[in-house]
Motif scaffolding. Structure first.
Motif, mmCIF file in Angstrom:
data_model
loop_
_atom_site.group_PDB
_atom_site.id
_atom_site.type_symbol
_atom_site.label_atom_id
_atom_site.label_comp_id
_atom_site.label_asym_id
_atom_site.label_seq_id
_atom_site.Cartn_x
_atom_site.Cartn_y
_atom_site.Cartn_z
ATOM 1 N N LYS A 68 0.875 11.431 4.401
ATOM 2 C CA LYS A 68 0.455 12.173 5.584
ATOM 3 C C LYS A 68 1.023 13.584 5.537
ATOM 4 O O LYS A 68 1.939 13.876 4.769
ATOM 5 C CB LYS A 68 0.889 11.472 6.862
ATOM 6 N N TRP B 125 -4.616 6.616 1.679
ATOM 7 C CA TRP B 125 -4.133 5.281 1.319
ATOM 8 C C TRP B 125 -4.590 4.910 -0.086
ATOM 9 O O TRP B 125 -5.693 5.270 -0.514
ATOM 10 C CB TRP B 125 -4.684 4.242 2.294
ATOM 11 N N TYR C 288 0.825 -1.200 0.000
ATOM 12 C CA TYR C 288 0.000 0.000 0.000
ATOM 13 C C TYR C 288 0.861 1.252 0.000
ATOM 14 O O TYR C 288 1.860 1.332 0.724
ATOM 15 C CB TYR C 288 -0.900 0.045 1.236
ATOM 16 N N PHE D 14 -0.751 8.556 8.912
ATOM 17 C CA PHE D 14 -1.022 8.403 7.489
ATOM 18 C C PHE D 14 -2.537 8.338 7.303
ATOM 19 O O PHE D 14 -3.199 7.444 7.843
ATOM 20 C CB PHE D 14 -0.356 7.134 6.957
ATOM 21 N N ALA E 278 0.920 5.275 0.974
ATOM 22 C CA ALA E 278 0.236 6.108 1.961
ATOM 23 C C ALA E 278 0.883 7.487 2.004
ATOM 24 O O ALA E 278 2.047 7.651 1.615
ATOM 25 C CB ALA E 278 0.292 5.462 3.335
#
Length: 119
Positions: free
Chosen positions: A99, A109, A95, A106, A97
């Protein structure tokens, strides 16, 4: 918000390489901390590698140091994970991610991409 789309997963043999890409759209620079996580069957999602858009500073999990490389392409708004010397234990859904800052969580996604490494 940032939308993340992963690509590049697949099935390979141990020792092979794969390159994963994460295309960021929307407001990617609102989330300048980017990372890859992975989740193996029956296990929790774990951190793999991270990069900061502006500085290019990177960080890696011990399990992938020396084998994986994370990089970013400003022009394409893409973060790439180059995976070399793959092992069966690297098998997981990967995955992407993003932030806002070092201390935040995070909160953006991607949908994930499957990587399967056979021995």
């Amino acid at each position: 918000q940032v939308q993340l789309v992963e690509s590049g997963g697949g099935s390979v043999q141990a020792g092979d390489s794969l390159r994963l890409s994460c295309a960021a759209s929307g407001s990617p620079f609102s989330r300048p901390h980017m990372a890859w996580f992975r989740q193996a069957p029956g296990k929790e999602r774990v951190f793999v590698a991270s990069i900061i858009w502006s500085t290019g500073s990177t960080s890696y999990a011990d399990s992938v140091k020396g084998r994986f490389t994370i990089s970013r392409d400003y022009a394409k708004n893409t973060v790439t994970l180059q995976m070399n010397s793959l092992k069966p234990e690297d098998t997981a859904v990967y995955y992407c991610a993003a932030k806002r800052s070092l201390l935040s969580s995070f909160d953006c996604w991607g949908q994930g991409t499957q990587v399967t490494v056979s021995s």
